[in-house]
Design a protein around this motif. Structure first.
Motif, PDB file in Angstrom:
ATOM      1  N   LEU A 154       0.821  -1.205   0.000  1.00 45.58           N
ATOM      2  CA  LEU A 154       0.000   0.000   0.000  1.00 45.58           C
ATOM      3  C   LEU A 154       0.857   1.258   0.000  1.00 45.58           C
ATOM      4  O   LEU A 154       1.913   1.302   0.652  1.00 45.58           O
ATOM      5  CB  LEU A 154      -0.905   0.011   1.245  1.00 45.58           C
ATOM      6  N   ALA A 155       0.389   2.254  -0.716  1.00 43.56           N
ATOM      7  CA  ALA A 155       1.034   3.561  -0.706  1.00 43.56           C
ATOM      8  C   ALA A 155       0.734   4.225   0.629  1.00 43.56           C
ATOM      9  O   ALA A 155      -0.410   4.234   1.091  1.00 43.56           O
ATOM     10  CB  ALA A 155       0.512   4.418  -1.857  1.00 43.56           C
ATOM     11  N   MET A 156       1.772   4.765   1.247  1.00 37.08           N
ATOM     12  CA  MET A 156       1.624   5.512   2.482  1.00 37.08           C
ATOM     13  C   MET A 156       1.530   6.982   2.068  1.00 37.08           C
ATOM     14  O   MET A 156       2.497   7.549   1.555  1.00 37.08           O
ATOM     15  CB  MET A 156       2.862   5.263   3.360  1.00 37.08           C
ATOM     16  N   THR A 157       0.360   7.571   2.247  1.00 35.35           N
ATOM     17  CA  THR A 157       0.160   8.956   1.818  1.00 35.35           C
ATOM     18  C   THR A 157      -0.106   9.833   3.034  1.00 35.35           C
ATOM     19  O   THR A 157      -0.809   9.448   3.956  1.00 35.35           O
ATOM     20  CB  THR A 157      -0.999   9.084   0.809  1.00 35.35           C
ATOM     21  N   LEU A 158       0.472  11.017   3.003  1.00 37.60           N
ATOM     22  CA  LEU A 158       0.366  11.963   4.097  1.00 37.60           C
ATOM     23  C   LEU A 158      -0.870  12.836   3.893  1.00 37.60           C
ATOM     24  O   LEU A 158      -1.076  13.401   2.813  1.00 37.60           O
ATOM     25  CB  LEU A 158       1.635  12.818   4.141  1.00 37.60           C
ATOM     26  N   LYS A 159      -1.700  12.904   4.929  1.00 40.90           N
ATOM     27  CA  LYS A 159      -2.879  13.756   4.863  1.00 40.90           C
ATOM     28  C   LYS A 159      -2.448  15.204   5.117  1.00 40.90           C
ATOM     29  O   LYS A 159      -1.449  15.425   5.764  1.00 40.90           O
ATOM     30  CB  LYS A 159      -3.906  13.319   5.929  1.00 40.90           C
ATOM     31  N   PRO A 160      -3.147  16.184   4.651  1.00 37.92           N
ATOM     32  CA  PRO A 160      -4.381  16.138   3.872  1.00 37.92           C
ATOM     33  C   PRO A 160      -4.152  16.113   2.367  1.00 37.92           C
ATOM     34  O   PRO A 160      -5.066  15.859   1.604  1.00 37.92           O
ATOM     35  CB  PRO A 160      -5.089  17.429   4.280  1.00 37.92           C
ATOM     36  N   LYS A 161      -2.916  16.373   1.921  1.00 36.26           N
ATOM     37  CA  LYS A 161      -2.669  16.492   0.480  1.00 36.26           C
ATOM     38  C   LYS A 161      -2.582  15.162  -0.244  1.00 36.26           C
ATOM     39  O   LYS A 161      -2.743  15.106  -1.453  1.00 36.26           O
ATOM     40  CB  LYS A 161      -1.401  17.303   0.230  1.00 36.26           C
ATOM     41  N   GLY A 162      -2.276  14.099   0.465  1.00 33.49           N
ATOM     42  CA  GLY A 162      -2.238  12.779  -0.153  1.00 33.49           C
ATOM     43  C   GLY A 162      -0.968  12.454  -0.905  1.00 33.49           C
ATOM     44  O   GLY A 162      -0.957  11.550  -1.722  1.00 33.49           O
ATOM     45  N   GLN A 163       0.143  13.158  -0.614  1.00 32.34           N
ATOM     46  CA  GLN A 163       1.382  12.842  -1.319  1.00 32.34           C
ATOM     47  C   GLN A 163       1.952  11.526  -0.798  1.00 32.34           C
ATOM     48  O   GLN A 163       1.914  11.256   0.390  1.00 32.34           O
ATOM     49  CB  GLN A 163       2.409  13.975  -1.254  1.00 32.34           C
TER      50      GLN A 163
END
Length: 189
Positions: A76-85
């Motif tokens: 799974l991609a680990m994305t940083l909230k809130p931008k979702g990068q």
């Protein structure tokens, strides 16, 4: 019945206070390459540092694994909230369906090291593995020199079960590794 629960897919995406864990997308190749090409990230990994083609192949492999039924690889991609990068990845591989064992792994770009994000992502994926996939045991390993990864596993409540000498040939060098594990009742207690 546990057997039928073990066949069920994970409910994705998985949300934590700071992260959204989701399936990788074709459009993630550039973000994956940004960390997978770095020598400091790949230092203890069995892959890398990646060329652009290798990062593309990795994401293509994740996409193929997502389509497999039954699915046994949950990278799974680990994305940083809130931008979702995309800042890294976390994975759970069902290595032994009969004995309900999963193998955990994670990688994070260097500017995100030291903030507890790998632990947060791994904890969320472990909970899903135990609760939704009915896993009984989750294992993880790391190069013995990778103290940061060993600390993450210990913070997750995993116990060091073994120390293996020259157990893997990685990037042309024989590596010593630690094996960590945790049982469902220990994690969920």
């Amino acid at each position: 019945m546990i057997r039928s629960r073990a066949q069920a897919p994970l409910s994705l995406p998985i949300e934590t206070p700071r992260l959204l864990l989701r399936d990788f997308r074709k459009s993630d190749v550039e973000a994956v390459h940004a960390y997978a090409s770095l020598p400091e990230v790949a230092r203890f990994m069995i892959w890398g540092p990646n060329s652009p083609a290798q990062s593309r192949e990795a994401v293509d492999g994740f996409l193929e694994d997502q389509a497999a039924r039954p699915r046994i690889y949950f990278d799974l991609a680990m994305t940083l909230k809130p931008k979702g990068q995309v800042i890294g990845g976390v994975g759970l591989h069902l290595v032994d369906r009969v004995n309900r064992t999963g193998d955990l792994g994670y990688v994070l770009r260097p500017d995100c090291w030291g903030y507890g994000l790998a632990e947060e992502a791994a904890r969320a994926l472990m909970e899903a593995g135990f609760m939704e996939l009915a896993l009984r045991r989750i294992v993880a390993s790391c190069d013995q020199r990778n103290r940061a990864s060993a600390r993450v596993m210990e913070k997750l409540g995993m116990r060091r079960e073994g120390a293996f000498r020259q157990s893997r040939l990685i990037q042309g060098e024989w590596r010593d590794e630690y094996l960590y594990a945790i049982l469902a009742e220990e994690f969920l207690d």
